[in-house]
Design an enzyme around this catalytic site. Sequence first.
Site, PDB file in Angstrom:
ATOM      1  N   CYS A 265      -2.747  28.914  -5.405  1.00 47.35           N
ATOM      2  CA  CYS A 265      -3.697  29.693  -4.539  1.00 47.35           C
ATOM      3  C   CYS A 265      -3.004  30.464  -3.348  1.00 47.35           C
ATOM      4  CB  CYS A 265      -4.808  28.834  -3.937  1.00 47.35           C
ATOM      5  SG  CYS A 265      -5.944  29.555  -3.121  1.00 47.35           S
TER       6      CYS A 265
ATOM      7  N   TYR B  33     -10.616  40.405  -7.798  1.00 53.20           N
ATOM      8  CA  TYR B  33     -10.490  38.728  -7.629  1.00 53.20           C
ATOM      9  C   TYR B  33     -11.142  38.303  -8.992  1.00 53.20           C
ATOM     10  CZ  TYR B  33     -10.436  34.022  -6.118  1.00 53.20           C
ATOM     11  OH  TYR B  33     -10.240  32.800  -5.929  1.00 53.20           O
TER      12      TYR B  33
ATOM     13  N   GLU C  70      -1.795  34.948  -8.907  1.00 53.59           N
ATOM     14  CA  GLU C  70      -2.073  35.090  -7.475  1.00 53.59           C
ATOM     15  C   GLU C  70      -0.443  35.091  -6.818  1.00 53.59           C
ATOM     16  OE1 GLU C  70      -4.820  32.687  -5.519  1.00 53.59           O
ATOM     17  OE2 GLU C  70      -6.461  33.012  -7.355  1.00 53.59           O
TER      18      GLU C  70
ATOM     19  N   ASP D 277      -6.153  23.333  -9.368  1.00 51.74           N
ATOM     20  CA  ASP D 277      -6.645  24.745  -9.748  1.00 51.74           C
ATOM     21  C   ASP D 277      -5.931  24.945 -11.136  1.00 51.74           C
ATOM     22  OD1 ASP D 277      -7.849  25.295  -7.233  1.00 51.74           O
ATOM     23  OD2 ASP D 277      -5.809  26.068  -6.211  1.00 51.74           O
TER      24      ASP D 277
ATOM     25  N   TYR E 104      -2.849  30.778 -11.772  1.00 47.98           N
ATOM     26  CA  TYR E 104      -1.966  29.937 -10.564  1.00 47.98           C
ATOM     27  C   TYR E 104      -0.847  29.702 -11.203  1.00 47.98           C
ATOM     28  CZ  TYR E 104      -6.903  29.093  -8.840  1.00 47.98           C
ATOM     29  OH  TYR E 104      -8.218  29.534  -8.409  1.00 47.98           O
TER      30      TYR E 104
ATOM     31  N   CYS F  30      -6.828  24.982   1.071  1.00 50.31           N
ATOM     32  CA  CYS F  30      -5.280  25.477   1.056  1.00 50.31           C
ATOM     33  C   CYS F  30      -4.805  25.123  -0.526  1.00 50.31           C
ATOM     34  CB  CYS F  30      -4.588  24.842   2.124  1.00 50.31           C
ATOM     35  SG  CYS F  30      -2.829  25.041   1.720  1.00 50.31           S
TER      36      CYS F  30
ATOM     37  N   CYS G   1      15.142  21.317  -2.129  1.00 53.42           N
ATOM     38  CA  CYS G   1      15.972  22.226  -2.993  1.00 53.42           C
ATOM     39  C   CYS G   1      16.820  22.908  -1.866  1.00 53.42           C
ATOM     40  CB  CYS G   1      14.868  23.504  -3.236  1.00 53.42           C
ATOM     41  SG  CYS G   1      15.582  24.866  -4.240  1.00 53.42           S
TER      42      CYS G   1
END
Length: 220
Positions: A54, A85, A97, A132, A137, A202, A211
């Site tokens: 998202c 959208y 997205e 999601d 996504y 969120c 990383c």
Amino acid sequence: MLYAFKTRLPTPEEALPGRAEPPFRVPEKHTVLGTALLGPYPEGFEVADFALGCFWGAERRFWRTPGVWTTLVGYQGGITANPTYEEVCSGMTGHTEAVRVVFDPAKVSYEDLLKIFWESHDPTQGFRQGNDVGTQYRSAIHTHSPAHHATAEASRAAYQDVLAASGYGTITTEVLPAAPRAFYPAEGYHQQYLDKNPAGYCGLGGTGLSCPVGVAKAGD
């Protein structure tokens, strides 16, 4: 029928036709940074495009990063020109997205942005991120130079080693040149959504692994 396109990408024949011009107007200024969303961007600044679920939470993660000049959410990597959208959510555009990040390389490196990208989501989940679900996504990096492309691929390989050592599967992140895959800005209400709606959804979450090297918890 439409649900099928949540879990597989449409072919060019199946994809929605799109349109020649955007069906909405994008605001001129970033609500947090006060900078131009669509440019012009300062000379010498660079562009990075990231998709990590998202885009509301993803954009906030980057606009809070020192050295980032502006951020813009949109749709990328698909077939349909100038989508809405609702069309992207149908799964029939092929877009994911994405967040466009314009940054000053004298203040923050592309490698630093890649580190934020990898640590802010689980790149092994395919066509979903957490709860999601859908092709919109999926994880992706769209690069704007050969140097960025090589760096992104090297970081993917390094992070794969980290994830594998902790029992995660194969990274599904696409690393592709941004051109000719156009970036289409999203509707105005999506831009800096979590600044306008601080308690809004969120959905951003990582694996907790750092990383590019080691298996220490991120932030340790």
